[in-house]
Design an enzyme around this catalytic site. Structure first.
Site, PDB file in Angstrom:
ATOM      1  CG  HIS A  50       5.330  -9.318   5.200  1.00 51.68           C
ATOM      2  ND1 HIS A  50       5.029  -9.370   6.553  1.00 51.68           N
ATOM      3  CD2 HIS A  50       6.022  -8.170   5.011  1.00 51.68           C
ATOM      4  CE1 HIS A  50       5.502  -8.294   7.151  1.00 51.68           C
ATOM      5  NE2 HIS A  50       6.126  -7.541   6.243  1.00 51.68           N
ATOM      6  N   GLY A  69      12.435  -3.300  11.647  1.00 50.18           N
ATOM      7  CA  GLY A  69      11.290  -2.475  11.274  1.00 50.18           C
ATOM      8  C   GLY A  69      10.061  -3.272  10.874  1.00 50.18           C
ATOM      9  CB  SER A  84       5.147  -2.377  10.630  1.00 48.53           C
ATOM     10  OG  SER A  84       4.936  -2.598   9.249  1.00 48.53           O
ATOM     11  CG  ASN A  90      11.797  -5.524   6.992  1.00 42.19           C
ATOM     12  OD1 ASN A  90      13.004  -5.492   6.788  1.00 42.19           O
ATOM     13  ND2 ASN A  90      10.952  -4.721   6.352  1.00 42.19           N
ATOM     14  CG  HIS A 142       8.994  -6.094   2.082  1.00 44.02           C
ATOM     15  ND1 HIS A 142       8.191  -4.982   2.118  1.00 44.02           N
ATOM     16  CD2 HIS A 142       9.073  -6.537   3.365  1.00 44.02           C
ATOM     17  CE1 HIS A 142       7.803  -4.744   3.360  1.00 44.02           C
ATOM     18  NE2 HIS A 142       8.329  -5.683   4.150  1.00 44.02           N
ATOM     19  CB  ILE A 199      -0.952  -0.019   1.231  1.00 41.37           C
ATOM     20  CG1 ILE A 199      -2.164   0.841   0.995  1.00 41.37           C
ATOM     21  CG2 ILE A 199      -0.235   0.378   2.504  1.00 41.37           C
ATOM     22  CD1 ILE A 199      -3.276   0.641   2.025  1.00 41.37           C
TER      23      ILE A 199
HETATM   24  P1  5GP Z   1       7.017  -4.728   7.398  1.00 37.56           P
HETATM   25  O1  5GP Z   1       7.168  -3.330   7.905  1.00 37.56           O
HETATM   26  O2  5GP Z   1       6.263  -5.567   8.421  1.00 37.56           O
HETATM   27  O3  5GP Z   1       8.243  -5.377   6.902  1.00 37.56           O
HETATM   28  O4  5GP Z   1       6.079  -4.618   6.114  1.00 37.56           O
HETATM   29  C1  5GP Z   1       4.713  -4.401   6.177  1.00 37.56           C
HETATM   30  C2  5GP Z   1       4.317  -3.778   4.872  1.00 37.56           C
HETATM   31  O5  5GP Z   1       2.910  -3.851   4.789  1.00 37.56           O
HETATM   32  C3  5GP Z   1       4.704  -2.301   4.741  1.00 37.56           C
HETATM   33  O6  5GP Z   1       5.565  -2.142   3.630  1.00 37.56           O
HETATM   34  C4  5GP Z   1       3.364  -1.595   4.586  1.00 37.56           C
HETATM   35  O7  5GP Z   1       3.415  -0.533   3.655  1.00 37.56           O
HETATM   36  C5  5GP Z   1       2.462  -2.708   4.111  1.00 37.56           C
HETATM   37  N1  5GP Z   1       1.069  -2.538   4.482  1.00 37.56           N
HETATM   38  C6  5GP Z   1       0.591  -2.111   5.680  1.00 37.56           C
HETATM   39  N2  5GP Z   1      -0.757  -2.091   5.655  1.00 37.56           N
HETATM   40  C7  5GP Z   1      -1.119  -2.534   4.420  1.00 37.56           C
HETATM   41  C8  5GP Z   1      -2.401  -2.743   3.802  1.00 37.56           C
HETATM   42  O8  5GP Z   1      -3.461  -2.548   4.382  1.00 37.56           O
HETATM   43  N3  5GP Z   1      -2.387  -3.181   2.517  1.00 37.56           N
HETATM   44  C9  5GP Z   1      -1.218  -3.433   1.839  1.00 37.56           C
HETATM   45  N4  5GP Z   1      -1.335  -3.857   0.578  1.00 37.56           N
HETATM   46  N5  5GP Z   1      -0.005  -3.254   2.403  1.00 37.56           N
HETATM   47  C10 5GP Z   1       0.038  -2.809   3.678  1.00 37.56           C
END
Ligand code: 5GP
Ligand code: ZN
Length: 154
Positions: A140, A133, A135, A127, A142, A68
């Site tokens: 998942h 980082g 979140s 991550n 990337h 997103i």
């Molecule tokens: P992390 O920070 O855990 O490695 O990655 C989480 C990712 O999920 C972030 O890059 C963030 O932009 C993405 N993300 C968070 N909320 C949503 C959502 O509601 N939809 C989508 N498609 N991505 C999301």
């Protein structure tokens, strides 16, 4: 603390958000499945179709959808339908997660090919935990590409 309730190899385990087995662990586990989805989990919601996402792959065990908040021209998240808090928890899951990590990487490669970044190059990033980082506490990958990227990461 966010907890993911899991039942694997006959043992009920409760993981904290970073994937460590919690000591306070008496979670309620689904009797019929090895791993349950976590109701408050964003990516369990996407996998269930309850939260909209722009999907680019939709398989039996793995889905992929556009981030997103993209950090590169191509930024896709590759996500198993089953809930694991992070890649370390998936790697430690043994038979419960058999082949799933391979499948995540295989889908990441297919996404990169479909997005036209296979030759130019791309990153696959898991991550894991606060310093990285992370979140969203659902494993998942990337898949990032479409521009040159700096190293080391910030
Ligand atoms: P992390 O920070 O855990 O490695 O990655 C989480 C990712 O999920 C972030 O890059 C963030 O932009 C993405 N993300 C968070 N909320 C949503 C959502 O509601 N939809 C989508 N498609 N991505 C999301
Ligand atoms: Zn989840």
């Amino acid at each position: 603390m966010r907890a993911a309730r899991m039942r694997a190899a006959g043992h009920a385990r409760v993981y904290d958000w970073a994937g460590r087995v919690s000591r306070s662990g008496a979670g309620r586990c689904c009797p019929a499945t090895m791993i349950v989805s976590v109701p408050e989990c964003l990516f369990c919601g996407v996998a269930a179709g309850d939260i909209p996402a722009t999907k680019v792959a939709d398989g039996e065990r793995v889905i992929a959808f556009r981030d997103i908040n993209p950090q590169a021209p191509v930024h896709v998240l590759v996500v198993p339908r089953d809930h694991y808090p992070n890649v370390a928890a998936l790697a430690a899951a043994g038979d419960a997660g058999k082949g799933l990590l391979d499948e995540l990487i295989a889908v990441a490669r297919k996404v990169a090919a479909a997005e036209g970044i296979e030759d130019s190059g791309y990153r696959v990033v898991f991550n894991t935990g606060p310093d990285a980082g992370q979140s969203v506490a659902h494993v998942h990958a990337h898949v990032l590409g479409g521009r040159p990227m700096a190293w080391p990461p910030g």
